[in-house]
Enzyme design. Sequence first.
Site, PDB file in Angstrom:
ATOM      1  N   ILE A 167       0.831  -1.203   0.000  1.00  0.00           N
ATOM      2  CA  ILE A 167       0.000   0.000   0.000  1.00  0.00           C
ATOM      3  C   ILE A 167       0.872   1.262   0.000  1.00  0.00           C
ATOM      4  O   ILE A 167       0.576   2.232  -0.710  1.00  0.00           O
ATOM      5  CB  ILE A 167      -0.946  -0.035   1.222  1.00  0.00           C
ATOM      6  CG1 ILE A 167      -2.024  -1.110   1.010  1.00  0.00           C
ATOM      7  CG2 ILE A 167      -1.577   1.330   1.470  1.00  0.00           C
ATOM      8  CD1 ILE A 167      -2.920  -1.369   2.212  1.00  0.00           C
TER       9      ILE A 167
ATOM     10  N   ASN B  94       2.058   4.770   7.528  1.00  0.00           N
ATOM     11  CA  ASN B  94       1.482   3.602   6.850  1.00  0.00           C
ATOM     12  C   ASN B  94       2.113   2.271   7.299  1.00  0.00           C
ATOM     13  O   ASN B  94       1.518   1.218   7.091  1.00  0.00           O
ATOM     14  CB  ASN B  94       1.659   3.790   5.334  1.00  0.00           C
ATOM     15  CG  ASN B  94       1.321   2.549   4.554  1.00  0.00           C
ATOM     16  OD1 ASN B  94       0.158   2.192   4.394  1.00  0.00           O
ATOM     17  ND2 ASN B  94       2.351   1.842   4.083  1.00  0.00           N
TER      18      ASN B  94
ATOM     19  N   TYR C 118      -4.296  -7.008  16.391  1.00  0.00           N
ATOM     20  CA  TYR C 118      -4.368  -6.150  15.195  1.00  0.00           C
ATOM     21  C   TYR C 118      -5.548  -5.184  15.296  1.00  0.00           C
ATOM     22  O   TYR C 118      -5.403  -3.983  15.087  1.00  0.00           O
ATOM     23  CB  TYR C 118      -4.473  -7.020  13.944  1.00  0.00           C
ATOM     24  CG  TYR C 118      -4.356  -6.242  12.644  1.00  0.00           C
ATOM     25  CD1 TYR C 118      -3.130  -5.739  12.219  1.00  0.00           C
ATOM     26  CD2 TYR C 118      -5.481  -6.006  11.842  1.00  0.00           C
ATOM     27  CE1 TYR C 118      -3.018  -5.027  11.031  1.00  0.00           C
ATOM     28  CE2 TYR C 118      -5.377  -5.300  10.656  1.00  0.00           C
ATOM     29  CZ  TYR C 118      -4.146  -4.817  10.250  1.00  0.00           C
ATOM     30  OH  TYR C 118      -4.040  -4.105   9.074  1.00  0.00           O
TER      31      TYR C 118
END
Length: 276
Positions: free
Chosen positions: A20, A104, A173
């Site tokens: 990404i 990110n 997560y």
Amino acid sequence: MSGLALDSKVVLITGGARGIGKGMAQAFLEAGAKVMVADLGPGGLANWDYKLAGDDELSQTVAELSPLGSIEATPVDVTNKSSCTAAVAATVKAFGGLDVLVNNAGVVQSGSLADFSEAHWDQTFAVNSKGLFLMSQAALPHLHSAASATTSACIINTASIAGKQGYPNMAAYCGSKFAAIGITQSLANELANDNIRVNAICPGMVGTAMWLEHLLPSSPGSNTNKDQDFETMMAQTIPLGRPQTAQDMGQAAVYLASANNVTGVALNVAGGFEMH
Ligand code: NAD
């Protein structure tokens, strides 16, 4: 004046070597920005479940994207304060300032509560949550310099749809990504008076190492089969009928970097899979 949306803005992207982050780097270059990609360099975390990016991927990305504009690379470990300061300093040295920080970098690790290791829990939060704090703190003086009454600077955090909904075997997560959205909202309020905008992107399912090397139920055979399995599974699951791409995330990041009255949002880019 080239008329590009982000002409000559300076963007620093962590986790920018691949996936990404690389898609975002491409989109920012195409929008006229100067880009520093930062990622684990030599000596990065070796004992993770799947391979994280090394020096080779960082330099390969720079070589591949440099025909599009000004791009450089610097190593960073977002869990380490002095490393974050050094990456910001390298960006300012290379390009003369910093307008957009994209937090990110991220790691995933799945597993049941009964078996999940404390080390995996700590590293997940260190990268996905604390990393946002360390990088944003290091960048803040330069974002202040870049922002004025008429021009905003900004932070974009890559959170996740897993920051809006809990999934089984994903407590670390999901917890770390819920935290990322909370950090986004808090900083958006705190820094609004300084015209520093803070937003998050919540990707749906993108076929990067996280999925193909870790989350996808293992299928015998090659990576090609894995890619196909992923495409098929997501086409059946996602309302808009396909998995997300790194390019989708790049488009969203450029939008958030140029949307001068948008702050505090956690933007789903998930083909309708998550709507809240
Ligand atoms: P990826 O593994 O390809 O990219 C993550 C990058 O972060 C890697 O290059 C890795 O080396 C880097 N990184 C890990 N630990 C680091 C550290 N301590 N310091 C610096 N860099 C570090 O996976 P991706 O899918 O491209 O992930 C990018 C972001 O998108 C992550 O925050 C991830 O949680 C988020 N995300 C991904 C998906 C998906 O479906 N792939 C969905 C939602 C959110």
